[in-house]
Design a protein around this motif. Structure first.
Motif, PDB file in Angstrom:
ATOM      1  N   LEU A 153       0.811  -1.210   0.000  1.00  0.00           N
ATOM      2  CA  LEU A 153       0.000   0.000   0.000  1.00  0.00           C
ATOM      3  C   LEU A 153       0.848   1.265   0.000  1.00  0.00           C
ATOM      4  O   LEU A 153       0.378   2.331  -0.407  1.00  0.00           O
ATOM      5  CB  LEU A 153      -0.928  -0.006   1.221  1.00  0.00           C
ATOM      6  CG  LEU A 153      -1.979  -1.124   1.253  1.00  0.00           C
ATOM      7  CD1 LEU A 153      -2.767  -1.052   2.547  1.00  0.00           C
ATOM      8  CD2 LEU A 153      -2.906  -1.008   0.053  1.00  0.00           C
ATOM      9  N   SER A 154       2.097   1.152   0.431  1.00  0.00           N
ATOM     10  CA  SER A 154       2.936   2.344   0.481  1.00  0.00           C
ATOM     11  C   SER A 154       3.460   2.744  -0.890  1.00  0.00           C
ATOM     12  O   SER A 154       3.995   3.837  -1.055  1.00  0.00           O
ATOM     13  CB  SER A 154       4.119   2.109   1.431  1.00  0.00           C
ATOM     14  OG  SER A 154       4.899   1.003   0.982  1.00  0.00           O
ATOM     15  N   GLY A 155       3.263   1.882  -1.869  1.00  0.00           N
ATOM     16  CA  GLY A 155       3.732   2.200  -3.210  1.00  0.00           C
ATOM     17  C   GLY A 155       5.172   1.764  -3.410  1.00  0.00           C
ATOM     18  O   GLY A 155       5.993   1.807  -2.492  1.00  0.00           O
ATOM     19  N   LYS A 156       5.473   1.341  -4.627  1.00  0.00           N
ATOM     20  CA  LYS A 156       6.829   0.887  -4.933  1.00  0.00           C
ATOM     21  C   LYS A 156       7.261   1.474  -6.260  1.00  0.00           C
ATOM     22  O   LYS A 156       6.495   1.500  -7.220  1.00  0.00           O
ATOM     23  CB  LYS A 156       6.877  -0.637  -4.990  1.00  0.00           C
ATOM     24  CG  LYS A 156       8.284  -1.196  -5.096  1.00  0.00           C
ATOM     25  CD  LYS A 156       8.285  -2.711  -4.944  1.00  0.00           C
ATOM     26  CE  LYS A 156       9.690  -3.269  -4.974  1.00  0.00           C
ATOM     27  NZ  LYS A 156       9.711  -4.732  -4.818  1.00  0.00           N
ATOM     28  N   MET A 157       8.507   1.971  -6.299  1.00  0.00           N
ATOM     29  CA  MET A 157       9.040   2.666  -7.473  1.00  0.00           C
ATOM     30  C   MET A 157       9.873   1.707  -8.309  1.00  0.00           C
ATOM     31  O   MET A 157      10.689   0.942  -7.785  1.00  0.00           O
ATOM     32  CB  MET A 157       9.895   3.850  -7.027  1.00  0.00           C
ATOM     33  CG  MET A 157      10.351   4.708  -8.179  1.00  0.00           C
ATOM     34  SD  MET A 157       8.965   5.587  -8.917  1.00  0.00           S
ATOM     35  CE  MET A 157       9.802   6.446 -10.245  1.00  0.00           C
ATOM     36  N   TYR A 158       9.644   1.737  -9.641  1.00  0.00           N
ATOM     37  CA  TYR A 158      10.413   0.933 -10.598  1.00  0.00           C
ATOM     38  C   TYR A 158      10.952   1.882 -11.660  1.00  0.00           C
ATOM     39  O   TYR A 158      10.224   2.296 -12.569  1.00  0.00           O
ATOM     40  CB  TYR A 158       9.535  -0.133 -11.248  1.00  0.00           C
ATOM     41  CG  TYR A 158       8.881  -1.066 -10.272  1.00  0.00           C
ATOM     42  CD1 TYR A 158       9.488  -2.258  -9.895  1.00  0.00           C
ATOM     43  CD2 TYR A 158       7.638  -0.747  -9.730  1.00  0.00           C
ATOM     44  CE1 TYR A 158       8.868  -3.120  -9.004  1.00  0.00           C
ATOM     45  CE2 TYR A 158       7.017  -1.598  -8.831  1.00  0.00           C
ATOM     46  CZ  TYR A 158       7.636  -2.787  -8.463  1.00  0.00           C
ATOM     47  OH  TYR A 158       7.024  -3.622  -7.589  1.00  0.00           O
ATOM     48  N   ASP A 159      12.215   2.260 -11.531  1.00  0.00           N
ATOM     49  CA  ASP A 159      12.828   3.212 -12.470  1.00  0.00           C
ATOM     50  C   ASP A 159      13.781   2.445 -13.379  1.00  0.00           C
ATOM     51  O   ASP A 159      14.936   2.197 -13.046  1.00  0.00           O
ATOM     52  CB  ASP A 159      13.575   4.291 -11.695  1.00  0.00           C
ATOM     53  CG  ASP A 159      14.029   5.425 -12.608  1.00  0.00           C
ATOM     54  OD1 ASP A 159      13.922   5.271 -13.857  1.00  0.00           O
ATOM     55  OD2 ASP A 159      14.492   6.456 -12.097  1.00  0.00           O
ATOM     56  N   TRP A 160      13.277   2.032 -14.562  1.00  0.00           N
ATOM     57  CA  TRP A 160      14.128   1.249 -15.472  1.00  0.00           C
ATOM     58  C   TRP A 160      14.990   2.109 -16.391  1.00  0.00           C
ATOM     59  O   TRP A 160      15.696   1.597 -17.224  1.00  0.00           O
ATOM     60  CB  TRP A 160      13.281   0.275 -16.284  1.00  0.00           C
ATOM     61  CG  TRP A 160      12.192   0.914 -17.100  1.00  0.00           C
ATOM     62  CD1 TRP A 160      12.304   1.511 -18.287  1.00  0.00           C
ATOM     63  CD2 TRP A 160      10.814   0.988 -16.747  1.00  0.00           C
ATOM     64  NE1 TRP A 160      11.115   1.975 -18.725  1.00  0.00           N
ATOM     65  CE2 TRP A 160      10.162   1.658 -17.788  1.00  0.00           C
ATOM     66  CE3 TRP A 160      10.070   0.571 -15.647  1.00  0.00           C
ATOM     67  CZ2 TRP A 160       8.792   1.912 -17.757  1.00  0.00           C
ATOM     68  CZ3 TRP A 160       8.732   0.805 -15.636  1.00  0.00           C
ATOM     69  CH2 TRP A 160       8.079   1.478 -16.678  1.00  0.00           C
ATOM     70  N   SER A 161      14.883   3.451 -16.222  1.00  0.00           N
ATOM     71  CA  SER A 161      15.817   4.309 -16.976  1.00  0.00           C
ATOM     72  C   SER A 161      17.227   4.175 -16.417  1.00  0.00           C
ATOM     73  O   SER A 161      18.205   4.341 -17.140  1.00  0.00           O
ATOM     74  CB  SER A 161      15.347   5.765 -16.908  1.00  0.00           C
ATOM     75  OG  SER A 161      15.368   6.232 -15.560  1.00  0.00           O
TER      76      SER A 161
END
Length: 632
Positions: A153-161
């Motif tokens: 629920l806290s959110g998860k970041m996926y930065d594939w750059s």
């Protein structure tokens, strides 16, 4: 074999015939009643199952609409809340790190102790709907995805750059994959492109536009998803900043299903035919094997279709806002499977009734046969000269009456012989000659002419014209000719049309255009008149006064062409196609009428396969029939 059985047991044995006939009637009646009784129960069960099928499909569509409306409501709340749309656009355009700084600066510059943020809003949505699986904020330009899920629920970041492998990890965690096949392959491909500097956009599913549908399977847990994707645009520049993709767990559809029967199928398909639901069938984006058959099935109506070698009732609906196709398939055998007990009961009762009826029939007829045999034996004694033979009269039925009459006959015969002993019996033979009066055709014509002259003398000229046309048509039809001249055929058509025009009180008009040079050529008899009759039976509109039929006789190279056109009702496209196919068939069945099929067959027999008639029609505009024969 059958002939021997008939001659031995039935030919000279009336009561055996009665037993056979009564038995056949009884067996046929009981079997018919049994079949209709079983079919009644079967039809009742099928109708009940089809109503339940319609209800379930409606519930599935309603469920999909609810999820679509929920996704739209979430998106609308984002756009209607200035803080949410401003923060969302800033996040998608500037990146996650810049957004964190932006939020800290905003908080430090404000005079409040608590400020709303994106996380509070998106987390709240998971409390509203248990079927909500993920909310993804995707930036194609910055190449990252921020995913809120029921598990995180806290959110998860996926930065594939910065790390291309996060693209695959995001996909796997989004769809719940631990050992993916189809999605893993696509993710690896996207990661390879990113390493080579070619992947400058978001994953392929966000390239679909405003809405997309995703279906996958998992080796550890089933989680087919359907997704609603919407573009996020900046309120100031109106440029696309990214996408918001809302994933729903399609397993919630199972709650819309009632009690299941063996072999039933409830499917949700995307426009490509790929299975979205159920999870166990949503394998690697494979198209449903029977997807091609859905095009021929009426929408929102149960229809019997052959699926996988068995008859099934299939209903196809596409009334939901997501554009998904909902399919329900119920095998007929499964619907009526529980009727085996009723079927066995009906069968046993039917067999018992048949045995009882046959037994009663046999003994009843046997009793009648014995009484009849007594009468036959008495007759043989009288035939041998024993006039003292008498039959017992113990019943007041037909056989008792026969016995009584037989006894009286023997008594009268004995008295007669005694009275006229050795008298010579004489028999007179009379020959009856039946005079047959045959009405000759000329007698019929002369009679019609007398009636016509009588009508004219009384001033009823229209009746005289009708009688004249009718007599001319009779004279034309009784001619023993197969081939006549074009003039004769057209003149017969003109008389027929004139007779019809008077009959319909000038509601029909006709026009005949013929090259006079073609009048002496030969044409098959009754080749045009049945076509006109076909129009008068099927095409004319008696409520109209502008009915018109046009007959054109012309020459095309070495062929004689007769075209009959009208402005009638025309023919429906499906029926027209069927008629054209039947006319093109080499073998035309005899339907016992002078219709189009009969004319086509006679023309082909007389002139060859390359000649005949063609038909074209437009519904509510009219029909054109063209006859083409060689000039001779």
């Amino acid at each position: 074999m059958f002939k021997q059985i008939y001659q031995k047991h039935f030919k000279k044995k009336l009561f055996n015939k009665l037993i056979a006939v009564y038995s056949f009637i009884a067996v046929a009646s009981l079997l018919t009643v049994s079949v209709f009784a079983y079919q009644y129960f079967a039809r009742n069960d099928i109708n009940t199952a089809l109503l339940e099928q319609q209800r379930i499909v409606d519930n599935m569509n309603r469920y999909l609409d609810q999820k679509y409306d929920l996704a739209q409501a979430i998106t609308q709340q984002v756009f209607q809340d200035n803080m949410l749309i401003r923060d969302t656009v800033y996040l998608l355009e500037q990146g996650y790190e810049q957004y964190i700084r932006y939020r800290l600066d905003t908080y430090s510059s404000s005079n409040v102790f608590f400020t709303r943020n994106l996380q509070d809003f998106y987390v709240l949505q998971f409390w509203k709907d248990p079927d909500l699986q993920n909310i993804n904020l995707i930036s194609p330009t910055k190449q990252f995805a921020l995913m809120y899920s029921a598990q995180a629920l806290s959110g998860k970041m996926y930065d594939w750059s910065k790390e291309p492998g996060l693209n695959e990890q995001w996909r796997r965690e989004r769809y719940g994959f631990q050992n993916p096949s189809y999605m893993s392959q696509k993710a690896k491909q996207a990661g390879t492109e990113a390493k080579n500097g070619t992947a400058d956009t978001a994953p392929s599913d966000v390239e679909q536009g405003d809405q997309e549908l995703v279906n996958t399977t998992d080796t550890t847990r089933d989680m087919p998803l359907f997704t609603v994707t919407t573009r996020i645009s900046s309120p100031e520049t109106l440029l696309t900043a990214g996408h918001i993709s809302i994933d729903f767990n399609a397993n919630g559809i199972a709650r819309q299903l009632g009690s299941s029967i063996r072999g039933e199928q409830w499917l949700v398909l995307n426009p490509k035919g790929e299975i979205v639901y159920p999870a166990q069938a949503a394998y690697d984006g494979q198209v449903w094997p029977n997807f091609d058959k859905l095009a021929s099935i009426d929408r929102n109506k149960s229809q019997a279709v052959d699926l996988d070698g068995q008859k099934s009732y299939v209903i196809v609906s596409k009334t939901n806002k997501l554009g998904l196709t909902v399919v329900g398939a119920l095998p007929q055998a499964a619907i009526t499977d529980h009727l085996s007990g009723i079927r066995n009961t009906i069968g046993i009762v039917t067999i018992l009734c048949i045995v009882t009826v046959l037994t009663l029939t046999y003994f009843s007829v046997l009793h009648l046969s014995r009484r009849t045999q007594t009468i036959v034996k008495a007759m043989k004694k009288v035939q041998d000269g024993n006039l003292n033979t008498r039959l017992p009269v113990d019943r007041e039925d037909e056989l008792g009456l026969i016995s009584e009459s037989f006894n009286k006959m023997c008594e009268d015969l004995k008295q007669y012989i005694n009275r006229f002993y050795k008298s010579e019996l004489k028999q007179k033979h009379a020959e009856l000659i039946a005079l047959q009066a045959q009405i000759k055709p000329h007698f019929l014509f002369n009679t019609l002419e007398v009636i016509r002259m009588r009508a004219i003398s009384q001033g009823v000229h229209d009746v005289g014209e009708m009688i004249y046309s009718l007599a001319s048509m009779f004279r034309h039809m009784v001619k023993d000719k197969t081939v006549i001249t074009v003039n004769e055929e057209i003149e017969n058509c003109r008389r027929y049309l004139e007779l019809t025009r008077i009959r319909y009180r000038d509601k029909l008009q006709y026009t005949i255009h013929m090259d006079e040079r073609l009048g002496g050529y030969n044409i098959m008899k009754l080749s045009v008149q049945p076509i006109i009759e076909n129009y008068l039976v099927h095409g004319i509109g008696l409520e109209r006064t502008d009915n018109h039929i046009l007959i054109e006789v012309m020459q095309s190279e070495e062929e004689l062409v007769i075209r009959i056109s009208d402005n009638g009702k025309g023919i429906e496209p499906e029926r027209l196609k069927q008629i054209q196919q039947e006319l093109d068939e080499a073998q035309i069945q005899d339907h016992g009428s002078l219709g189009l099929k009969n004319i086509q067959e006679r023309l082909r027999i007389l002139y060859g396969e390359s000649y005949g008639l063609t038909i074209d029609s437009v519904l509510n505009l009219g029909t054109i029939v063209t006859i083409c024969v060689p000039l001779n």
